[in-house]
Motif scaffolding. Structure first.
Motif, mmCIF file in Angstrom:
data_model
loop_
_atom_site.group_PDB
_atom_site.id
_atom_site.type_symbol
_atom_site.label_atom_id
_atom_site.label_comp_id
_atom_site.label_asym_id
_atom_site.label_seq_id
_atom_site.Cartn_x
_atom_site.Cartn_y
_atom_site.Cartn_z
ATOM 1 N N VAL A 253 0.842 -1.202 0.000
ATOM 2 C CA VAL A 253 0.000 0.000 0.000
ATOM 3 C C VAL A 253 0.877 1.251 0.000
ATOM 4 C CG1 VAL A 253 -1.641 1.346 1.371
ATOM 5 C CG2 VAL A 253 -2.009 -1.101 1.017
ATOM 6 N N PHE A 254 1.893 1.289 0.854
ATOM 7 C CA PHE A 254 2.796 2.432 0.891
ATOM 8 C C PHE A 254 3.522 2.593 -0.442
ATOM 9 C CE2 PHE A 254 2.405 2.431 5.522
ATOM 10 C CZ PHE A 254 2.367 3.810 5.766
ATOM 11 N N LEU A 255 3.940 1.509 -1.016
ATOM 12 C CA LEU A 255 4.637 1.548 -2.302
ATOM 13 C C LEU A 255 3.718 2.098 -3.392
ATOM 14 C CD1 LEU A 255 7.359 0.856 -3.536
ATOM 15 C CD2 LEU A 255 6.459 -1.382 -4.091
ATOM 16 N N LEU A 256 2.463 1.687 -3.398
ATOM 17 C CA LEU A 256 1.501 2.203 -4.374
ATOM 18 C C LEU A 256 1.259 3.699 -4.198
ATOM 19 C CD1 LEU A 256 -1.134 -0.689 -4.515
ATOM 20 C CD2 LEU A 256 0.533 -0.046 -6.282
ATOM 21 N N VAL A 257 1.174 4.140 -2.965
ATOM 22 C CA VAL A 257 0.978 5.575 -2.698
ATOM 23 C C VAL A 257 2.189 6.370 -3.188
ATOM 24 C CG1 VAL A 257 0.793 7.293 -0.858
ATOM 25 C CG2 VAL A 257 -0.626 5.249 -0.799
ATOM 26 N N ILE A 258 3.376 5.883 -2.930
ATOM 27 C CA ILE A 258 4.592 6.574 -3.367
ATOM 28 C C ILE A 258 4.659 6.622 -4.893
ATOM 29 C CG2 ILE A 258 7.109 6.423 -3.417
ATOM 30 C CD1 ILE A 258 6.918 5.335 -0.523
ATOM 31 N N VAL A 259 4.323 5.528 -5.543
ATOM 32 C CA VAL A 259 4.323 5.498 -7.014
ATOM 33 C C VAL A 259 3.280 6.473 -7.553
ATOM 34 C CG1 VAL A 259 3.794 4.056 -9.017
ATOM 35 C CG2 VAL A 259 5.289 3.190 -7.215
ATOM 36 N N ALA A 260 2.105 6.505 -6.970
ATOM 37 C CA ALA A 260 1.052 7.423 -7.421
ATOM 38 C C ALA A 260 1.493 8.876 -7.256
ATOM 39 C CB ALA A 260 -0.240 7.167 -6.643
ATOM 40 N N MET A 261 2.155 9.190 -6.149
ATOM 41 C CA MET A 261 2.656 10.549 -5.939
ATOM 42 C C MET A 261 3.728 10.894 -6.959
ATOM 43 S SD MET A 261 2.696 10.591 -1.769
ATOM 44 C CE MET A 261 3.865 11.889 -1.666
ATOM 45 N N ALA A 262 4.590 9.962 -7.260
ATOM 46 C CA ALA A 262 5.654 10.201 -8.239
ATOM 47 C C ALA A 262 5.067 10.430 -9.627
ATOM 48 C CB ALA A 262 6.622 9.026 -8.251
ATOM 49 N N VAL A 263 4.096 9.632 -10.010
ATOM 50 C CA VAL A 263 3.466 9.794 -11.322
ATOM 51 C C VAL A 263 2.760 11.152 -11.393
ATOM 52 C CG1 VAL A 263 1.619 8.928 -12.810
ATOM 53 C CG2 VAL A 263 3.261 7.343 -11.789
#
Length: 73
Positions: free
Chosen positions: A10-20
């Motif tokens: 979940v944290f990894l997905l949030v970080i990826v979404a923020m980066a995108v």
């Protein structure tokens, strides 16, 4: 163990979404909405007169800067 892996994903997905989002918006990273200045504090220590320890530190730094300046010449 499943809880830890799920949390990590979940944290990894949030970080990826923020980066995108950052990449597509092409905005610079900015600070908060004013920080301390937003509540009327111009500096960390809003004292009218610096304390003795700060005066000593500033005098020591000025003396060191003067010494370094004299070493260059």
């Amino acid at each position: 163990m499943v809880v830890y892996l799920t949390t990590f994903v979940v944290f990894l997905l949030v970080i990826v979404a923020m980066a995108v989002g950052y990449i597509f918006q092409r905005k610079t990273v900015s600070g908060s909405c004013g920080g301390l200045d937003g509540i009327g504090i111009a500096k960390e220590c809003d004292c009218p007169e610096p304390c003795d320890a700060r005066k000593k530190r500033e005098a020591r730094e000025a003396k060191q800067a003067e010494w370094q300046k004299n070493q260059i010449i």
